[in-house]
Design a protein around this motif. Structure first.
Motif, mmCIF file in Angstrom:
data_model
loop_
_atom_site.group_PDB
_atom_site.id
_atom_site.type_symbol
_atom_site.label_atom_id
_atom_site.label_comp_id
_atom_site.label_asym_id
_atom_site.label_seq_id
_atom_site.Cartn_x
_atom_site.Cartn_y
_atom_site.Cartn_z
ATOM 1 N N ILE A 1 1.096 -1.689 0.296
ATOM 2 C CA ILE A 1 -0.061 -0.131 -0.223
ATOM 3 C C ILE A 1 0.677 0.908 -0.201
ATOM 4 O O ILE A 1 0.846 2.220 -0.978
ATOM 5 N N MET A 2 2.157 1.143 1.209
ATOM 6 C CA MET A 2 2.773 2.009 1.167
ATOM 7 C C MET A 2 4.391 2.514 0.574
ATOM 8 O O MET A 2 4.886 2.993 0.341
ATOM 9 N N TRP A 3 4.393 0.910 -0.271
ATOM 10 C CA TRP A 3 5.269 0.584 -1.543
ATOM 11 C C TRP A 3 4.847 0.036 -2.526
ATOM 12 O O TRP A 3 3.645 -0.754 -2.959
ATOM 13 N N THR A 4 5.709 -0.409 -3.618
ATOM 14 C CA THR A 4 4.872 -1.201 -4.591
ATOM 15 C C THR A 4 5.425 -2.269 -4.788
ATOM 16 O O THR A 4 7.240 -2.267 -4.531
ATOM 17 N N THR A 5 5.590 -3.275 -5.659
ATOM 18 C CA THR A 5 6.416 -4.419 -5.736
ATOM 19 C C THR A 5 7.313 -4.120 -6.921
ATOM 20 O O THR A 5 8.440 -4.914 -7.484
ATOM 21 N N GLU A 6 6.803 -3.317 -7.906
ATOM 22 C CA GLU A 6 7.337 -2.282 -8.681
ATOM 23 C C GLU A 6 8.681 -1.626 -8.651
ATOM 24 O O GLU A 6 9.716 -2.755 -8.993
ATOM 25 N N SER A 7 8.846 -1.369 -7.549
ATOM 26 C CA SER A 7 10.117 -0.785 -6.873
ATOM 27 C C SER A 7 11.444 -1.436 -6.753
ATOM 28 O O SER A 7 12.188 -1.690 -6.634
ATOM 29 N N LEU A 8 10.978 -2.661 -5.941
ATOM 30 C CA LEU A 8 11.686 -4.415 -5.331
ATOM 31 C C LEU A 8 12.088 -5.229 -7.232
ATOM 32 O O LEU A 8 13.304 -4.675 -6.587
ATOM 33 N N LYS A 9 11.551 -5.106 -8.171
ATOM 34 C CA LYS A 9 11.487 -5.213 -9.338
ATOM 35 C C LYS A 9 12.509 -4.393 -9.755
ATOM 36 O O LYS A 9 14.052 -5.482 -10.018
ATOM 37 N N GLY B 1 18.550 -8.499 -7.936
ATOM 38 C CA GLY B 1 18.586 -8.849 -6.467
ATOM 39 C C GLY B 1 17.605 -9.929 -5.941
ATOM 40 O O GLY B 1 16.742 -9.868 -6.319
ATOM 41 N N GLU B 2 18.174 -9.916 -4.783
ATOM 42 C CA GLU B 2 17.183 -10.236 -3.737
ATOM 43 C C GLU B 2 16.043 -9.082 -3.417
ATOM 44 O O GLU B 2 15.127 -9.436 -2.913
ATOM 45 N N ALA B 3 16.487 -7.908 -3.741
ATOM 46 C CA ALA B 3 14.698 -7.133 -3.195
ATOM 47 C C ALA B 3 13.978 -7.964 -4.457
ATOM 48 O O ALA B 3 12.841 -7.873 -4.530
ATOM 49 N N ALA B 4 14.275 -7.737 -6.094
ATOM 50 C CA ALA B 4 13.761 -8.183 -6.745
ATOM 51 C C ALA B 4 12.705 -9.632 -6.008
ATOM 52 O O ALA B 4 11.369 -10.161 -6.439
ATOM 53 N N GLU B 5 13.335 -10.513 -5.750
ATOM 54 C CA GLU B 5 13.043 -12.332 -5.320
ATOM 55 C C GLU B 5 12.230 -11.776 -3.993
ATOM 56 O O GLU B 5 11.342 -12.727 -3.961
ATOM 57 N N ARG B 6 12.392 -10.777 -3.556
ATOM 58 C CA ARG B 6 11.130 -10.553 -1.925
ATOM 59 C C ARG B 6 10.356 -10.381 -2.611
ATOM 60 O O ARG B 6 8.643 -10.231 -1.632
ATOM 61 N N VAL B 7 9.821 -10.174 -3.895
ATOM 62 C CA VAL B 7 7.905 -9.775 -3.975
ATOM 63 C C VAL B 7 6.596 -11.489 -4.628
ATOM 64 O O VAL B 7 6.095 -11.319 -3.386
ATOM 65 N N LEU C 1 2.896 -14.037 -0.679
ATOM 66 C CA LEU C 1 2.693 -15.363 -0.181
ATOM 67 C C LEU C 1 1.402 -14.576 0.456
ATOM 68 O O LEU C 1 0.498 -15.404 1.049
ATOM 69 N N ASN C 2 1.059 -13.786 0.729
ATOM 70 C CA ASN C 2 -0.125 -12.513 1.306
ATOM 71 C C ASN C 2 -0.961 -11.793 0.088
ATOM 72 O O ASN C 2 -1.237 -12.023 -0.355
ATOM 73 N N PRO C 3 -2.378 -13.038 1.369
ATOM 74 C CA PRO C 3 -3.822 -13.513 0.643
ATOM 75 C C PRO C 3 -4.204 -11.632 0.334
ATOM 76 O O PRO C 3 -4.570 -11.963 -1.065
ATOM 77 N N LEU C 4 -4.279 -10.727 0.894
ATOM 78 C CA LEU C 4 -4.697 -9.800 0.792
ATOM 79 C C LEU C 4 -4.170 -8.231 -0.394
ATOM 80 O O LEU C 4 -4.825 -7.514 -0.861
ATOM 81 N N TYR C 5 -2.549 -9.116 -0.755
ATOM 82 C CA TYR C 5 -2.042 -8.532 -1.541
ATOM 83 C C TYR C 5 -3.320 -8.800 -2.800
ATOM 84 O O TYR C 5 -2.978 -8.015 -3.686
ATOM 85 N N HIS C 6 -3.908 -10.071 -3.006
ATOM 86 C CA HIS C 6 -3.934 -10.553 -4.364
ATOM 87 C C HIS C 6 -5.803 -9.758 -4.130
ATOM 88 O O HIS C 6 -6.003 -9.234 -5.848
ATOM 89 N N TYR C 7 -5.593 -9.199 -3.112
ATOM 90 C CA TYR C 7 -7.686 -8.878 -2.952
ATOM 91 C C TYR C 7 -7.862 -7.414 -3.311
ATOM 92 O O TYR C 7 -8.596 -7.219 -4.118
ATOM 93 N N LEU C 8 -6.195 -6.842 -3.076
ATOM 94 C CA LEU C 8 -6.229 -5.363 -3.192
ATOM 95 C C LEU C 8 -5.947 -4.872 -4.919
ATOM 96 O O LEU C 8 -6.160 -4.112 -5.135
ATOM 97 N N GLU C 9 -5.463 -5.894 -6.055
ATOM 98 C CA GLU C 9 -4.492 -5.958 -6.943
ATOM 99 C C GLU C 9 -5.969 -6.144 -8.053
ATOM 100 O O GLU C 9 -5.645 -5.304 -8.985
#
Length: 288
Positions: free
Chosen positions: A212-220, A224-230, A235-243
């Motif tokens: 919400i306060m951060w984006t998966t795109e910024s991690l991608k 490196g390891e940051a992209a893997e954290r996406v 794994l958070n189900p609420l992420y899919h509800y939000l999207e």
């Protein structure tokens, strides 16, 4: 003298009938049929909360707008994301999160908060769940005013196309999930009062873990390891509800797998809710 025999099956049938899926479905149908009651009560909840206030329910909109503006300005600078791109992202995220989090937190307290009505008013148990979700939808509708202002101020409306109407069925899915979540957490939190504070802490944690306060795109983009954290975020189900609702509201491309995950959780959640309603519906008035 001949003694009359007692039909054991007929004696036990009322008790056993109270714990059937037929009675669980009947409770949901009867509750929906009493919509004049829960529609009125839900609206009265909002009026009561903002009684003697000049602005009234629009304090909800102002509070959400101030929070979105503060977070948008701060985190766009910290994450180095353009404000006209990040502020709409945060705003829609907060609006939808308000509906989701209230379903969890207020849903877990839905029967305890309505103890008096449950004991005195002969109505279906689901009436209180419908009332809660209806009230949250009214809050959501008030917050949509911020979304409309944002559409114009940041030109988001230019990105919207006909496929973005998928936000409407996405909202319907979230409402369906809000219903089963309120039933499940409401029943078990009535029996075990420790569940509510646990859910409060868990919801706060999920707010931080949900983009919400951060984006998966910024991690991608960091690679490196940051992209893997996406993958961890997914794994958070609420992420899919939000999207499923945020992407079409912002005119962004939609990923089908978010819908598949939400649909699967919806089916599993309703199966569990109907089981809980079948098993414990008759006990709730004693637990409150």
């Amino acid at each position: 003298m001949h003694q009359p025999t007692v039909d054991i099956a007929s004696e036990s049938s009322p008790a056993s009938d109270s714990q059937t899926f037929r009675r669980a479905f009947k409770d949901m149908r009867d509750g929906f049929a009493q919509r004049e009651l829960w529609l009125h009560l839900g609206w009265q909840d909002i009026k009561q909360r903002y009684r003697r206030s000049v602005i009234g329910p629009f304090w909800i909109t102002i509070a959400t707008g101030v929070q979105a503006a503060a977070m948008g300005l701060l985190y766009s600078a910290l994450l180095d994301i353009p404000l006209d791109e990040f502020l709409p992202y945060v705003t829609v995220g907060l609006i939808v999160w308000g509906l989701i989090s209230a379903s969890i937190l207020e849903g877990s307290d839905v029967f305890v908060a309505n103890e008096g009505l449950i004991k005195q008013l002969p109505s279906a148990l689901s009436v209180h769940v419908y009332r809660l979700v209806w009230r949250q939808l009214l809050f959501f509708a008030h917050n949509l005013l911020i979304y409309v202002i944002m559409l114009v101020a940041f030109g988001v409306w230019r990105n919207l196309t006909w496929p973005d109407l998928a936000a409407i069925p996405a909202l319907g899915l979230i409402v369906l999930n809000a219903l089963w979540v309120s039933i499940v957490f409401g029943i078990f939190a009535t029996r075990y009062r420790d569940i509510l504070p646990i859910l409060s802490s868990l919801t706060l944690l999920l707010f931080v873990l949900t983009p919400i306060m951060w984006t998966t795109e910024s991690l991608k983009n960091q690679g490196g390891e940051a992209a893997e954290r996406v993958k961890l975020a997914e794994l958070n189900p609420l992420y899919h509800y939000l999207e499923i609702i945020r992407a079409p509201m912002l005119g962004k491309p939609q990923e089908a797998y978010h819908w598949y995950i939400v649909l699967a959780i919806t089916v599993a959640g309703w199966a569990f809710a109907l089981f809980a309603l079948r098993k414990y519906r008759a006990r709730v008035p004693y637990w409150v």
